[in-house]
Design a protein around this motif. Structure first.
Motif, PDB file in Angstrom:
ATOM      1  N   GLY A  75       0.780  -1.228   0.000  1.00  0.00           N
ATOM      2  CA  GLY A  75       0.000   0.000   0.000  1.00  0.00           C
ATOM      3  C   GLY A  75       0.810   1.275   0.000  1.00  0.00           C
ATOM      4  O   GLY A  75       0.233   2.368  -0.042  1.00  0.00           O
ATOM      5  N   LEU A  76       2.140   1.183   0.049  1.00  0.00           N
ATOM      6  CA  LEU A  76       2.956   2.397  -0.019  1.00  0.00           C
ATOM      7  C   LEU A  76       2.849   3.018  -1.414  1.00  0.00           C
ATOM      8  O   LEU A  76       2.608   2.332  -2.403  1.00  0.00           O
ATOM      9  CB  LEU A  76       4.418   2.077   0.289  1.00  0.00           C
ATOM     10  CG  LEU A  76       4.749   1.765   1.752  1.00  0.00           C
ATOM     11  CD1 LEU A  76       6.203   1.293   1.864  1.00  0.00           C
ATOM     12  CD2 LEU A  76       4.521   2.985   2.643  1.00  0.00           C
ATOM     13  N   LYS A  77       3.045   4.316  -1.486  1.00  0.00           N
ATOM     14  CA  LYS A  77       2.959   5.038  -2.744  1.00  0.00           C
ATOM     15  C   LYS A  77       4.001   4.520  -3.723  1.00  0.00           C
ATOM     16  O   LYS A  77       5.152   4.279  -3.360  1.00  0.00           O
ATOM     17  CB  LYS A  77       3.171   6.533  -2.491  1.00  0.00           C
ATOM     18  CG  LYS A  77       3.010   7.399  -3.731  1.00  0.00           C
ATOM     19  CD  LYS A  77       3.186   8.866  -3.369  1.00  0.00           C
ATOM     20  CE  LYS A  77       3.048   9.747  -4.596  1.00  0.00           C
ATOM     21  NZ  LYS A  77       3.223  11.185  -4.260  1.00  0.00           N
ATOM     22  N   ALA A  78       3.626   4.326  -4.974  1.00  0.00           N
ATOM     23  CA  ALA A  78       4.547   3.822  -5.994  1.00  0.00           C
ATOM     24  C   ALA A  78       5.771   4.714  -6.097  1.00  0.00           C
ATOM     25  O   ALA A  78       5.655   5.948  -6.128  1.00  0.00           O
ATOM     26  CB  ALA A  78       3.837   3.741  -7.345  1.00  0.00           C
ATOM     27  N   GLY A  79       6.939   4.097  -6.134  1.00  0.00           N
ATOM     28  CA  GLY A  79       8.188   4.835  -6.227  1.00  0.00           C
ATOM     29  C   GLY A  79       8.779   5.237  -4.899  1.00  0.00           C
ATOM     30  O   GLY A  79       9.825   5.897  -4.855  1.00  0.00           O
ATOM     31  N   TRP A  80       8.159   4.818  -3.807  1.00  0.00           N
ATOM     32  CA  TRP A  80       8.622   5.219  -2.475  1.00  0.00           C
ATOM     33  C   TRP A  80      10.083   4.843  -2.233  1.00  0.00           C
ATOM     34  O   TRP A  80      10.831   5.581  -1.573  1.00  0.00           O
ATOM     35  CB  TRP A  80       7.755   4.566  -1.390  1.00  0.00           C
ATOM     36  CG  TRP A  80       7.863   3.060  -1.342  1.00  0.00           C
ATOM     37  CD1 TRP A  80       7.122   2.157  -2.039  1.00  0.00           C
ATOM     38  CD2 TRP A  80       8.805   2.302  -0.584  1.00  0.00           C
ATOM     39  NE1 TRP A  80       7.528   0.875  -1.763  1.00  0.00           N
ATOM     40  CE2 TRP A  80       8.563   0.935  -0.872  1.00  0.00           C
ATOM     41  CE3 TRP A  80       9.830   2.625   0.300  1.00  0.00           C
ATOM     42  CZ2 TRP A  80       9.309  -0.096  -0.294  1.00  0.00           C
ATOM     43  CZ3 TRP A  80      10.568   1.595   0.873  1.00  0.00           C
ATOM     44  CH2 TRP A  80      10.297   0.252   0.577  1.00  0.00           C
ATOM     45  N   SER A  81      10.520   3.700  -2.774  1.00  0.00           N
ATOM     46  CA  SER A  81      11.854   3.177  -2.463  1.00  0.00           C
ATOM     47  C   SER A  81      12.972   4.033  -3.039  1.00  0.00           C
ATOM     48  O   SER A  81      14.114   3.951  -2.588  1.00  0.00           O
ATOM     49  CB  SER A  81      11.981   1.740  -2.969  1.00  0.00           C
ATOM     50  OG  SER A  81      11.787   1.679  -4.371  1.00  0.00           O
TER      51      SER A  81
ATOM     52  N   ARG B  38       4.199   3.034  10.034  1.00  0.00           N
ATOM     53  CA  ARG B  38       2.946   3.084   9.284  1.00  0.00           C
ATOM     54  C   ARG B  38       1.773   3.003  10.257  1.00  0.00           C
ATOM     55  O   ARG B  38       1.523   1.965  10.870  1.00  0.00           O
ATOM     56  CB  ARG B  38       2.888   1.938   8.266  1.00  0.00           C
ATOM     57  CG  ARG B  38       4.083   1.895   7.315  1.00  0.00           C
ATOM     58  CD  ARG B  38       3.834   0.964   6.154  1.00  0.00           C
ATOM     59  NE  ARG B  38       2.721   1.445   5.330  1.00  0.00           N
ATOM     60  CZ  ARG B  38       2.120   0.714   4.388  1.00  0.00           C
ATOM     61  NH1 ARG B  38       2.535  -0.533   4.172  1.00  0.00           N
ATOM     62  NH2 ARG B  38       1.127   1.208   3.686  1.00  0.00           N
ATOM     63  N   VAL B  39       1.079   4.104  10.403  1.00  0.00           N
ATOM     64  CA  VAL B  39      -0.072   4.193  11.302  1.00  0.00           C
ATOM     65  C   VAL B  39      -1.329   3.991  10.453  1.00  0.00           C
ATOM     66  O   VAL B  39      -1.720   4.878   9.688  1.00  0.00           O
ATOM     67  CB  VAL B  39      -0.096   5.551  12.030  1.00  0.00           C
ATOM     68  CG1 VAL B  39      -1.290   5.617  12.978  1.00  0.00           C
ATOM     69  CG2 VAL B  39       1.211   5.776  12.792  1.00  0.00           C
ATOM     70  N   LEU B  40      -1.937   2.815  10.577  1.00  0.00           N
ATOM     71  CA  LEU B  40      -2.980   2.401   9.651  1.00  0.00           C
ATOM     72  C   LEU B  40      -4.309   2.173  10.363  1.00  0.00           C
ATOM     73  O   LEU B  40      -4.331   1.738  11.523  1.00  0.00           O
ATOM     74  CB  LEU B  40      -2.561   1.104   8.949  1.00  0.00           C
ATOM     75  CG  LEU B  40      -1.223   1.130   8.209  1.00  0.00           C
ATOM     76  CD1 LEU B  40      -0.910  -0.247   7.645  1.00  0.00           C
ATOM     77  CD2 LEU B  40      -1.238   2.175   7.101  1.00  0.00           C
ATOM     78  N   PRO B  41      -5.429   2.415   9.666  1.00  0.00           N
ATOM     79  CA  PRO B  41      -6.730   2.039  10.219  1.00  0.00           C
ATOM     80  C   PRO B  41      -6.815   0.526  10.361  1.00  0.00           C
ATOM     81  O   PRO B  41      -6.057  -0.217   9.716  1.00  0.00           O
ATOM     82  CB  PRO B  41      -7.723   2.574   9.186  1.00  0.00           C
ATOM     83  CG  PRO B  41      -6.945   2.757   7.928  1.00  0.00           C
ATOM     84  CD  PRO B  41      -5.537   3.052   8.342  1.00  0.00           C
ATOM     85  N   PRO B  42      -7.726   0.027  11.211  1.00  0.00           N
ATOM     86  CA  PRO B  42      -7.760  -1.409  11.525  1.00  0.00           C
ATOM     87  C   PRO B  42      -7.827  -2.321  10.308  1.00  0.00           C
ATOM     88  O   PRO B  42      -7.179  -3.375  10.284  1.00  0.00           O
ATOM     89  CB  PRO B  42      -9.003  -1.544  12.396  1.00  0.00           C
ATOM     90  CG  PRO B  42      -9.154  -0.206  13.038  1.00  0.00           C
ATOM     91  CD  PRO B  42      -8.700   0.791  12.010  1.00  0.00           C
TER      92      PRO B  42
END
Length: 371
Positions: A319-325, A336-340
Protein backbone atom coordinates in the motif's frame (compact mmCIF):
# COMPACT_ATOMS: atom_id res chain seq x y z
CA UNK A 1 30.37 -12.36 25.40
CA UNK A 2 29.61 -9.13 27.26
CA UNK A 3 26.14 -8.54 28.69
CA UNK A 4 25.85 -4.79 28.20
CA UNK A 5 24.46 -3.02 31.26
CA UNK A 6 23.65 -6.16 33.22
CA UNK A 7 24.61 -6.18 36.91
CA UNK A 8 26.06 -9.68 37.14
CA UNK A 9 29.06 -11.43 38.76
CA UNK A 10 32.43 -10.32 37.45
CA UNK A 11 33.34 -13.75 36.09
CA UNK A 12 30.24 -13.61 33.86
CA UNK A 13 31.01 -10.16 32.40
CA UNK A 14 32.81 -11.43 29.29
CA UNK A 15 35.77 -9.06 29.18
CA UNK A 16 38.68 -11.12 27.79
CA UNK A 17 41.90 -10.85 29.70
CA UNK A 18 40.21 -9.65 32.88
CA UNK A 19 37.00 -11.42 33.84
CA UNK A 20 37.53 -14.48 31.63
CA UNK A 21 39.73 -16.02 28.98
CA UNK A 22 38.55 -15.73 25.36
CA UNK A 23 36.33 -18.52 24.07
CA UNK A 24 38.52 -20.19 21.45
CA UNK A 25 37.21 -21.46 18.09
CA UNK A 26 35.37 -24.69 18.78
CA UNK A 27 35.44 -23.92 22.50
CA UNK A 28 32.61 -23.47 24.97
CA UNK A 29 31.80 -21.26 27.94
CA UNK A 30 28.55 -21.34 29.91
CA UNK A 31 27.24 -18.04 31.25
CA UNK A 32 24.89 -18.28 34.22
CA UNK A 33 23.51 -15.38 36.25
CA UNK A 34 20.33 -14.14 37.92
CA UNK A 35 18.41 -11.23 36.41
CA UNK A 36 17.07 -8.49 38.64
CA UNK A 37 16.85 -5.52 36.26
CA UNK A 38 14.28 -4.53 33.64
CA UNK A 39 14.52 -2.60 30.41
CA UNK A 40 16.45 -2.47 27.12
CA UNK A 41 19.87 -4.09 27.23
CA UNK A 42 22.06 -5.89 24.71
CA UNK A 43 24.94 -8.30 24.32
CA UNK A 44 28.02 -8.47 22.12
CA UNK A 45 31.54 -9.89 22.08
CA UNK A 46 34.06 -7.61 23.78
CA UNK A 47 36.40 -7.64 20.78
CA UNK A 48 36.23 -4.49 18.68
CA UNK A 49 36.58 -6.18 15.28
CA UNK A 50 33.74 -8.60 16.05
CA UNK A 51 31.53 -5.72 17.18
CA UNK A 52 32.24 -3.89 13.92
CA UNK A 53 31.36 -7.02 11.95
CA UNK A 54 27.83 -6.84 13.36
CA UNK A 55 27.80 -9.27 16.30
CA UNK A 56 25.07 -7.73 18.44
CA UNK A 57 21.79 -8.83 19.99
CA UNK A 58 19.03 -7.25 22.06
CA UNK A 59 18.48 -8.47 25.64
CA UNK A 60 15.03 -7.29 26.73
CA UNK A 61 14.05 -7.80 30.36
CA UNK A 62 10.35 -7.34 31.04
CA UNK A 63 9.16 -6.46 34.55
CA UNK A 64 7.13 -8.93 36.60
CA UNK A 65 4.46 -6.23 36.98
CA UNK A 66 3.66 -4.45 33.71
CA UNK A 67 4.54 -0.78 33.54
CA UNK A 68 1.83 1.78 32.92
CA UNK A 69 0.64 3.03 30.58
CA UNK A 70 0.63 -0.31 28.78
CA UNK A 71 2.02 -0.41 25.22
CA UNK A 72 0.29 -2.24 22.35
CA UNK A 73 3.35 -2.55 20.09
CA UNK A 74 7.00 -3.03 21.14
CA UNK A 75 9.81 -2.83 18.56
CA UNK A 76 13.61 -3.12 18.72
CA UNK A 77 15.85 -1.34 16.20
CA UNK A 78 19.61 -1.90 16.35
CA UNK A 79 21.80 0.77 14.76
CA UNK A 80 25.07 -0.13 13.04
CA UNK A 81 27.28 1.06 10.20
CA UNK A 82 29.78 -0.64 7.92
CA UNK A 83 32.43 0.14 5.32
CA UNK A 84 31.67 -2.24 2.47
CA UNK A 85 34.36 -1.59 -0.09
CA UNK A 86 33.94 -2.39 -3.82
CA UNK A 87 34.42 -6.05 -4.76
CA UNK A 88 34.37 -7.06 -1.09
CA UNK A 89 31.74 -9.12 0.69
CA UNK A 90 33.26 -8.61 4.16
CA UNK A 91 33.09 -5.17 5.86
CA UNK A 92 36.35 -3.36 6.54
CA UNK A 93 36.26 -3.16 10.34
CA UNK A 94 39.29 -0.82 10.45
CA UNK A 95 37.72 1.96 8.40
CA UNK A 96 36.80 5.30 9.96
CA UNK A 97 34.24 6.24 7.30
CA UNK A 98 31.16 4.19 6.51
CA UNK A 99 29.00 3.76 3.44
CA UNK A 100 26.42 1.26 4.67
CA UNK A 101 24.14 2.46 7.50
CA UNK A 102 21.64 -0.03 8.87
CA UNK A 103 18.51 -0.57 10.95
CA UNK A 104 18.51 -4.20 12.15
CA UNK A 105 21.18 -5.09 9.61
CA UNK A 106 19.32 -3.62 6.63
CA UNK A 107 19.67 -0.33 4.80
CA UNK A 108 16.74 1.45 3.19
CA UNK A 109 14.75 0.56 1.21
CA UNK A 110 15.31 -3.02 2.46
CA UNK A 111 14.43 -2.03 6.03
CA UNK A 112 11.12 -3.31 7.39
CA UNK A 113 8.49 -0.69 8.30
CA UNK A 114 6.97 -0.64 11.78
CA UNK A 115 3.26 -1.32 11.21
CA UNK A 116 0.82 -0.22 13.93
CA UNK A 117 -2.90 0.36 14.34
CA UNK A 118 -4.29 3.87 14.59
CA UNK A 119 -4.55 4.61 18.30
CA UNK A 120 -1.94 2.07 19.44
CA UNK A 121 0.54 3.05 22.11
CA UNK A 122 3.96 2.20 20.64
CA UNK A 123 7.38 1.62 22.18
CA UNK A 124 10.49 1.71 19.99
CA UNK A 125 13.73 0.51 21.61
CA UNK A 126 16.80 1.92 19.86
CA UNK A 127 20.18 0.25 20.49
CA UNK A 128 23.41 1.70 19.06
CA UNK A 129 26.63 -0.29 18.75
CA UNK A 130 28.84 1.32 16.16
CA UNK A 131 31.22 4.23 15.63
CA UNK A 132 28.68 7.03 15.16
CA UNK A 133 26.03 8.72 17.28
CA UNK A 134 22.60 8.81 15.65
CA UNK A 135 19.88 11.48 16.07
CA UNK A 136 16.79 9.39 15.33
CA UNK A 137 13.85 11.47 14.13
CA UNK A 138 10.17 10.48 13.87
CA UNK A 139 7.79 12.36 11.60
CA UNK A 140 4.22 13.22 12.53
CA UNK A 141 4.32 12.38 16.25
CA UNK A 142 5.72 13.53 19.57
CA UNK A 143 7.26 10.78 21.66
CA UNK A 144 8.52 10.58 25.22
CA UNK A 145 11.94 9.18 26.11
CA UNK A 146 11.03 6.59 28.74
CA UNK A 147 14.20 4.53 29.17
CA UNK A 148 17.93 4.24 28.58
CA UNK A 149 20.54 1.48 28.59
CA UNK A 150 20.38 1.83 32.39
CA UNK A 151 16.70 0.89 32.57
CA UNK A 152 13.32 2.65 32.69
CA UNK A 153 13.15 6.37 33.48
CA UNK A 154 10.62 7.29 36.22
CA UNK A 155 7.50 8.68 34.55
CA UNK A 156 7.95 12.01 36.32
CA UNK A 157 11.22 12.46 34.39
CA UNK A 158 9.96 11.54 30.91
CA UNK A 159 10.57 14.29 28.39
CA UNK A 160 8.98 14.93 24.98
CA UNK A 161 10.64 15.22 21.60
CA UNK A 162 10.62 14.04 18.01
CA UNK A 163 14.39 13.45 17.77
CA UNK A 164 16.44 11.36 20.20
CA UNK A 165 20.23 11.27 20.10
CA UNK A 166 21.36 7.67 20.59
CA UNK A 167 25.05 7.69 21.40
CA UNK A 168 27.49 4.85 20.89
CA UNK A 169 26.80 2.02 23.37
CA UNK A 170 23.51 3.64 24.40
CA UNK A 171 19.88 2.58 24.25
CA UNK A 172 16.80 4.81 24.19
CA UNK A 173 13.17 3.78 24.67
CA UNK A 174 10.68 6.00 22.84
CA UNK A 175 6.93 5.81 23.52
CA UNK A 176 4.11 7.57 21.71
CA UNK A 177 0.43 7.21 20.85
CA UNK A 178 0.04 6.55 17.12
CA UNK A 179 -2.83 9.00 16.71
CA UNK A 180 -1.83 10.51 13.36
CA UNK A 181 -2.62 8.23 10.38
CA UNK A 182 -0.17 7.88 7.53
CA UNK A 183 3.22 6.51 6.51
CA UNK A 184 5.73 8.40 8.64
CA UNK A 185 9.50 8.44 8.21
CA UNK A 186 11.71 7.19 11.04
CA UNK A 187 15.36 7.90 10.29
CA UNK A 188 18.74 9.10 11.47
CA UNK A 189 18.88 12.81 10.74
CA UNK A 190 22.61 13.00 9.99
CA UNK A 191 22.49 13.73 6.23
CA UNK A 192 25.21 11.22 5.32
CA UNK A 193 23.31 8.56 7.24
CA UNK A 194 20.23 9.09 5.08
CA UNK A 195 22.10 7.71 2.06
CA UNK A 196 24.35 4.80 1.23
CA UNK A 197 27.55 4.52 -0.78
CA UNK A 198 28.51 7.94 0.54
CA UNK A 199 32.12 7.58 -0.57
CA UNK A 200 33.34 10.35 -2.84
CA UNK A 201 32.16 8.47 -5.92
CA UNK A 202 31.69 4.83 -6.79
CA UNK A 203 32.03 4.51 -10.54
CA UNK A 204 33.28 6.90 -13.22
CA UNK A 205 32.45 10.58 -12.91
CA UNK A 206 30.33 12.23 -15.59
CA UNK A 207 32.00 15.63 -15.69
CA UNK A 208 35.64 14.57 -16.03
CA UNK A 209 35.36 12.99 -19.45
CA UNK A 210 37.48 10.06 -18.31
CA UNK A 211 37.57 7.44 -15.61
CA UNK A 212 38.71 7.82 -12.02
CA UNK A 213 42.15 6.53 -10.98
CA UNK A 214 42.25 3.08 -9.44
CA UNK A 215 44.84 1.72 -7.07
CA UNK A 216 44.66 4.61 -4.59
CA UNK A 217 44.29 4.14 -0.85
CA UNK A 218 41.17 3.68 1.21
CA UNK A 219 41.20 7.24 2.55
CA UNK A 220 41.34 8.77 -0.93
CA UNK A 221 38.52 6.54 -2.11
CA UNK A 222 36.33 7.59 0.80
CA UNK A 223 37.02 11.27 0.06
CA UNK A 224 39.24 11.84 3.12
CA UNK A 225 41.71 14.62 2.31
CA UNK A 226 44.51 13.59 4.71
CA UNK A 227 45.97 17.10 4.61
CA UNK A 228 46.69 17.01 0.88
CA UNK A 229 45.34 19.68 -1.49
CA UNK A 230 42.33 19.10 -3.64
CA UNK A 231 38.75 17.97 -3.24
CA UNK A 232 37.14 14.54 -2.90
CA UNK A 233 36.35 14.66 -6.63
CA UNK A 234 39.91 15.65 -7.58
CA UNK A 235 42.21 13.65 -9.82
CA UNK A 236 43.92 11.98 -6.87
CA UNK A 237 40.70 10.55 -5.49
CA UNK A 238 38.74 7.65 -6.82
CA UNK A 239 36.40 4.77 -6.22
CA UNK A 240 39.05 2.11 -5.71
CA UNK A 241 38.80 2.30 -1.91
CA UNK A 242 41.89 0.30 -1.15
CA UNK A 243 41.71 -2.26 -3.92
CA UNK A 244 45.41 -1.59 -4.37
CA UNK A 245 45.73 -2.44 -8.07
CA UNK A 246 48.82 -0.25 -8.31
CA UNK A 247 50.60 1.31 -11.24
CA UNK A 248 49.32 -1.16 -13.79
CA UNK A 249 45.73 0.08 -13.51
CA UNK A 250 45.60 3.83 -13.33
CA UNK A 251 42.08 4.48 -14.61
CA UNK A 252 38.68 2.87 -14.71
CA UNK A 253 36.95 2.57 -18.08
CA UNK A 254 35.94 6.11 -19.16
CA UNK A 255 32.22 5.51 -19.53
CA UNK A 256 29.49 7.71 -18.14
CA UNK A 257 27.19 6.64 -15.34
CA UNK A 258 24.14 8.56 -16.56
CA UNK A 259 21.66 7.57 -19.28
CA UNK A 260 22.03 10.98 -20.92
CA UNK A 261 25.65 11.18 -22.01
CA UNK A 262 26.42 8.10 -24.05
CA UNK A 263 24.85 5.20 -25.90
CA UNK A 264 26.83 2.76 -23.74
CA UNK A 265 25.39 4.20 -20.56
CA UNK A 266 21.87 4.19 -22.00
CA UNK A 267 22.22 0.54 -22.92
CA UNK A 268 23.61 -0.25 -19.48
CA UNK A 269 20.69 1.44 -17.74
CA UNK A 270 18.24 -0.38 -19.99
CA UNK A 271 19.90 -3.67 -19.08
CA UNK A 272 19.72 -2.75 -15.41
CA UNK A 273 16.00 -2.06 -15.74
CA UNK A 274 15.48 -5.39 -17.51
CA UNK A 275 17.34 -7.31 -14.78
CA UNK A 276 15.64 -5.37 -11.97
CA UNK A 277 12.05 -4.86 -13.11
CA UNK A 278 11.17 -2.93 -9.96
CA UNK A 279 13.55 -0.13 -10.89
CA UNK A 280 11.92 3.00 -12.27
CA UNK A 281 13.80 5.17 -14.75
CA UNK A 282 13.23 8.91 -14.59
CA UNK A 283 13.08 10.31 -18.11
CA UNK A 284 12.41 13.88 -16.96
CA UNK A 285 15.97 14.85 -15.97
CA UNK A 286 17.00 17.98 -17.85
CA UNK A 287 19.51 17.49 -20.70
CA UNK A 288 21.81 20.11 -19.14
CA UNK A 289 21.63 18.54 -15.69
CA UNK A 290 25.27 17.53 -15.98
CA UNK A 291 26.24 21.18 -15.48
CA UNK A 292 24.40 21.40 -12.16
CA UNK A 293 26.68 21.16 -9.09
CA UNK A 294 26.07 17.93 -7.23
CA UNK A 295 24.74 16.08 -10.27
CA UNK A 296 24.42 13.13 -10.70
CA UNK A 297 24.35 12.28 -7.00
CA UNK A 298 21.21 14.25 -6.17
CA UNK A 299 19.34 13.38 -9.34
CA UNK A 300 20.29 9.75 -9.71
CA UNK A 301 21.54 8.38 -6.39
CA UNK A 302 18.62 9.74 -4.39
CA UNK A 303 15.96 10.35 -7.01
CA UNK A 304 12.95 8.37 -8.24
CA UNK A 305 14.97 6.82 -11.05
CA UNK A 306 16.37 4.35 -8.54
CA UNK A 307 13.01 3.19 -7.20
CA UNK A 308 13.01 -0.57 -6.69
CA UNK A 309 9.65 -1.25 -5.06
CA UNK A 310 9.32 -4.79 -6.38
CA UNK A 311 12.84 -5.79 -5.37
CA UNK A 312 12.12 -5.06 -1.71
CA UNK A 313 8.49 -6.13 -1.74
CA UNK A 314 7.20 -7.49 1.58
CA UNK A 315 3.86 -7.45 3.43
CA UNK A 316 4.87 -4.44 5.55
CA UNK A 317 5.33 -2.37 2.36
CA UNK A 318 1.86 -3.15 1.01
CA UNK A 319 0.00 0.00 0.00
CA UNK A 320 2.96 2.40 -0.02
CA UNK A 321 2.96 5.04 -2.74
CA UNK A 322 4.55 3.82 -5.99
CA UNK A 323 8.19 4.83 -6.23
CA UNK A 324 8.62 5.22 -2.48
CA UNK A 325 11.85 3.18 -2.46
CA UNK A 326 13.69 5.74 -4.60
CA UNK A 327 13.71 8.11 -1.65
CA UNK A 328 14.68 5.64 1.07
CA UNK A 329 18.38 5.13 1.78
CA UNK A 330 20.59 4.27 4.72
CA UNK A 331 19.14 4.53 8.23
CA UNK A 332 15.55 5.02 7.10
CA UNK A 333 12.27 3.22 7.56
CA UNK A 334 8.57 3.99 8.11
CA UNK A 335 6.21 3.95 11.03
CA UNK A 336 2.95 3.08 9.28
CA UNK A 337 -0.07 4.19 11.30
CA UNK A 338 -2.98 2.40 9.65
CA UNK A 339 -6.73 2.04 10.22
CA UNK A 340 -7.76 -1.41 11.53
CA UNK A 341 -8.74 -2.85 8.12
CA UNK A 342 -5.43 -1.94 6.44
CA UNK A 343 -3.46 -3.11 9.47
CA UNK A 344 -5.25 -6.46 9.43
CA UNK A 345 -4.64 -6.84 5.70
CA UNK A 346 -0.89 -6.58 6.27
CA UNK A 347 -1.03 -9.01 9.21
CA UNK A 348 -2.93 -11.48 6.99
CA UNK A 349 -0.32 -11.08 4.24
CA UNK A 350 2.44 -11.83 6.78
CA UNK A 351 0.66 -14.99 7.95
CA UNK A 352 0.17 -16.12 4.35
CA UNK A 353 3.82 -15.44 3.50
CA UNK A 354 5.02 -17.40 6.52
CA UNK A 355 2.75 -20.31 5.63
CA UNK A 356 4.12 -20.34 2.08
CA UNK A 357 7.68 -20.34 3.38
CA UNK A 358 6.92 -23.16 5.80
CA UNK A 359 5.31 -25.22 3.06
CA UNK A 360 8.26 -24.58 0.78
CA UNK A 361 10.76 -25.64 3.44
CA UNK A 362 8.75 -28.75 4.23
CA UNK A 363 8.64 -29.65 0.56
CA UNK A 364 12.40 -29.25 0.30
CA UNK A 365 12.96 -31.45 3.35
CA UNK A 366 10.69 -34.16 1.92
CA UNK A 367 12.51 -33.98 -1.38
CA UNK A 368 15.88 -34.44 0.33
CA UNK A 369 14.50 -37.32 2.38
CA UNK A 370 13.19 -39.02 -0.78
CA UNK A 371 16.65 -38.80 -2.32
Amino acid sequence: MHWHGLEIPNDMDGAPGTSQDPVRPGGRFVYEFTLHQEGTYFYHPHMAMQEMMGMLGAFIMHPKVLRTPRVDQDFVIMLQEYAVLPNNSVPNSMNMEFNWLTFNGKAGPATTPLVVRLGDRVRVRLINLGMHHHPIHLHGHTFFVTGTEGGPIPQSAWYPGNTALVGVAQARDLEFVANNPGDWMLHCHLPHHMMNQMSSNVGPMTRLGRGMPAGVGMEEGMGMLKGTPGAPTGDDYGPSLGRGLGVGSTSDQPVSNTPLSSLKATEAMAGMQHNMPGMKMDADVSPNANSVPGFPQDAFMEGPMMAMDQMVKKPENDGLKAGWSGFMQGMMTFVRVLPPDQYQRIMDLKVRQEAERSNGNAGGERHQHDK
